[in-house]
Structure formats: C-alpha cells, structure tokens
Design an enzyme around this catalytic site. Structure first.
Site, PDB file in Angstrom:
ATOM      1  CG  HIS A  86      -1.970  -0.900   1.254  1.00 19.91           C
ATOM      2  ND1 HIS A  86      -3.340  -0.677   1.975  1.00 19.91           N
ATOM      3  CD2 HIS A  86      -2.309  -2.116   0.450  1.00 19.91           C
ATOM      4  CE1 HIS A  86      -4.087  -1.690   1.530  1.00 19.91           C
ATOM      5  NE2 HIS A  86      -3.222  -2.641   0.875  1.00 19.91           N
TER       6      HIS A  86
ATOM      7  CE1 TYR B  54      -5.611   3.633  11.371  1.00 18.81           C
ATOM      8  CE2 TYR B  54      -4.802   3.603   8.934  1.00 18.81           C
ATOM      9  CZ  TYR B  54      -4.839   3.280  10.183  1.00 18.81           C
ATOM     10  OH  TYR B  54      -3.685   2.242  10.502  1.00 18.81           O
TER      11      TYR B  54
ATOM     12  N   PRO C 150      -3.900   0.116  18.894  1.00 21.86           N
ATOM     13  CG  PRO C 150      -5.846  -1.190  17.986  1.00 21.86           C
ATOM     14  CD  PRO C 150      -5.012  -0.516  19.474  1.00 21.86           C
TER      15      PRO C 150
ATOM     16  CE  LYS D 293       4.300   2.897  13.872  1.00 27.84           C
ATOM     17  NZ  LYS D 293       4.303   2.452  12.470  1.00 27.84           N
TER      18      LYS D 293
ATOM     19  CE1 TYR E 162      -0.769   3.443   9.847  1.00 31.27           C
ATOM     20  CE2 TYR E 162       0.078   2.674   7.799  1.00 31.27           C
ATOM     21  CZ  TYR E 162      -0.938   2.613   8.490  1.00 31.27           C
ATOM     22  OH  TYR E 162      -2.051   1.694   8.867  1.00 31.27           O
TER      23      TYR E 162
END
Length: 394
Positions: free
Chosen positions: A73, A202, A294, A298, A386
């Site tokens: 991604h 998100y 979460p 990580k 990220y």
C-alpha cells in the site's frame, strides 16, 4: 534436563523471528509455546507490516509468500468531513507498507524452522522461569505429553505477550510501569467480502472512529470504536454493518461492501511500557514489555524490531564474549518503543471520539486532521512514522 544457549518463551512473531535470527548467527535456541501450532497459525492479529519489517523478513529468507500474497500500500486515507484525504506514503517517504497477516508470517516462520530442523515445542504448560539473575537460568515446564521438563540456558527471551509468565518473573521492585487506559475499545470483524477501497481508511466521525482494512483480496478487516464495557452480544451483525455504513459514508456516495462475518471480538485499548526490558539474563520483547493502541499499526512491528536488536546482543554475549550490546538492549529498544507509543497515542487521540471531550476538544481534533491533510510537513511526519522508521534511526 536439556541444555541450549537461549530459551525462548512464546512462538509469536517475536519468538520465531528471534529463534531464526539466532540460528543464522550460529546460536542454539529452543522455542516453547503454550498453544497448539494450529491455534497460532490461524489466530488473526496484526496485518500491517512496516517496510523495515518487510525488508528483514526478505533478507533472512522467509519472505517468499509475503512477496507473492502481500498487498503493498502506497497511501492511506484519513476520512473526515465526509471526504477522503489521502496521505501519499510513498510520495512523501519513498517507502510503503505491506498488508500481510501476522498469522501468515507465523506460518512462514514455522515452515522455515521445520525445514532447518529448529526446535519448537507446542502445547507446553506450567511454564516457570528460575535463576534469571544468574548466568545459567532455567525454564521448567510440562510438555504436550504431560512430562515434566527443564531447559537449562545461558539466556531467556520472554516473548510470551502481556499475559505471559516472563514479565512477572522479574521482581516488581526492578521494574517501572507506565500505563494509560483509553475510554473506548475496538470491535473488530473479519468479513468474507472484497475490500471496498484499495487502501486503508482511518475515519473520524461524530459517532466514533472506524477503520477499513483488509487481509486479502477476498477478506476485509473492519473496526468500530465502541464502549469498552459493551458485550459483543450487543453487536449483532446487522448493527455492526449499519454503524460501519454510517461512519464510513462520504458525500460522494461511498458504499461499504457487506458479507458474512467470520469473526467478531471487542478489545480494550491501552498504552503500556515497562522499564527496563531486561533483568539479569532475562530479556523481554514485544507485548511482554510494551503495548500500543492499534491505531498506529505498531505492535507486531515493534516486537520484530526488539528481537532484531536482541539477536545481535545475544550473539555478541554468547559467541563473541562481548556483554555491552546485551547490557544496552533495553535502552536501545526503548528509544523506538517510546517513539511508537507517541505516534500511536497521537493517531488514537486525533481520530477517536472521547466521551469526556467537549465541543472545544472536538474542534481541536478537526483542526489537527485538516492541518495534517493539507500540510506537506505534517503529512510527511505521519507517513514517516507509519511506514516505519529505520531500525537504527528511531
């Protein structure tokens, strides 16, 4: 009684990666796991692999299935104000993440252990650690056939998670605990339906956070923010899909694909760190030492970063006679751990609806989201964290 150089408690990604890294460095190890092989190979957990994790698995020769089945991604969406705001991970950092389930990594590592004849004992019980403050620690346990066993080691790696026996084997006076509990939980479902979007979403919504993710082209992973006291029975499938549709709705008519729910559970959210991550010849790694909410994706990646450092430290200690890297193990790991804790807290605080937050606080959240989506510098900071900071540069 059996002798080995390193006893590893726990056959999750941390324990299995450590065992394999030690093998590549010529250090003998035995892995002990309380659950059955089928259980840990089927247990659905994390699915986002940072680029450093992907590169490590590739380098040690266990990345072939990940290369074939993993889904790279190059961006993610922050969804708020009824619209998507894409963070271009690769454009901002030159790196990406790969969606590949934790259980698939576990399968790959177990297969690699089998191929090399490396010992893993499944289904053990009554595990206890002894003499961890000396140079010959021991692990006693009952094997899958009901026989009492003892493993005599030169070091023990506690990779058995938050509820394992390793951390409680350290005297309380030797540890400092840092902890934060959040006033919400995640209801997660696994659904047999193709993902509704090509990347992770998100979502910040007045009804609560939602996340659209995936595990394969046919399986979607979805999460809802719920009250931590909610029983899972209060969330029948129809209610879950209705709430997901509302929270993930956009002004351009986005519609979530629905399908049979294969798994459903509710997990509380917390941040947790113990310092130091070692005591004598006992070294903690992964969830045994730290938990992150979460939202930042990580947890598994931190565990793998821990054992990468630990493998090098144990090789230096046990083969080269150099105790310095082992003595520095905790400090080395905690630098990365606290960076991940902060990033996970930041993502959690920005995206969730806190029942105690007033209208002023909610406006601040939206301001942060709008700034992150519109500022290249803010987006780059999110993207860098990220996709995963370099192992040596966290």
């Amino acid at each position: 009684m059996t002798d080995t150089r390193v006893g590893i408690v726990g056959a999750g990604p941390a324990g299995l990666v450590l065992s394999y890294l030690l093998h590549l460095q010529g250090v003998e190890a035995v892995v002990l796991e309380a659950r059955s092989r089928s259980h840990i190979e089927q247990r659905v957990r994390a699915g986002v692999c940072e680029q450093p994790t992907v590169e490590l698995l590739r380098e040690i020769g266990v990345g072939a299935r990940m290369e074939a089945l993993g889904m790279p991604h190059h961006g993610l969406s922050l969804r708020f104000d009824g619209a998507d705001h894409r963070i271009d991970l690769t454009g901002l950092t030159g790196r990406c993440i790969t969606v590949y389930g934790q259980q698939e990594i576990v399968k790959d590592l177990i297969a690699a252990h089998e191929e090399k004849g490396l010992p893993i004992e499944f289904g053990v019980s009554d595990v206890a650690l002894h003499d961890v403050d000396g140079d010959r620690p021991r692990v006693s346990y009952t094997d899958a056939d009901g026989h009492a066993r003892e493993l005599r080691c030169e070091a023990i790696a506690g990779c058995d998670g938050f509820h394992g026996v390793s951390r409680p084997s350290i005297p309380e006076r030797a540890l400092t605990t840092f902890e934060r509990h959040y006033p919400f939980a995640w209801l997660g479902i696994l659904a047999r339906t193709p993902p509704s979007h090509s990347e992770l979403i998100y979502t910040h919504h007045e009804r609560g956070f939602a996340l659209h993710s995936m595990r394969s082209p046919e399986i979607t992973r979805l999460y809802l923010q719920v009250d931590p006291d909610d029983p899972v029975d209060d969330w029948p499938d129809d209610r879950v899909w209705s709430e997901l549709q509302q929270r993930l709705a956009t002004g351009d008519g986005f519609r979530l694909r629905e399908g049979p729910v294969l798994e459903k559970s509710i997990a509380p959210m917390r941040s947790f760190v113990v310092e130091p991550m070692q005591y004598g010849r006992l070294f903690l790694a992964g969830d045994a030492a730290h938990i992150v909410p979460p939202t930042g994706a990580k947890g598994m990646n931190l565990a793998i970063a821990d054992v990468r450092h630990l493998a090098r430290a144990l090789k230096a200690l046990l083969r080269d006679g150099d105790p310095a890297p082992a003595a520095a193990y905790s400090d080395t790991c905690l630098s990365r751990v606290w960076r991940a804790e902060h990033f996970s807290w930041y993502m959690t605080s920005m995206l969730h609806t806190d029942p105690a937050t007033d209208a002023f606080g909610r406006r601040l959240q939206l301001s942060q989201l709008r700034y992150t989506a519109s500022s290249r510098s803010a987006a780059t900071s999110l993207a860098e964290n990220y996709v995963g900071l370099p192992f040596e540069g966290a």
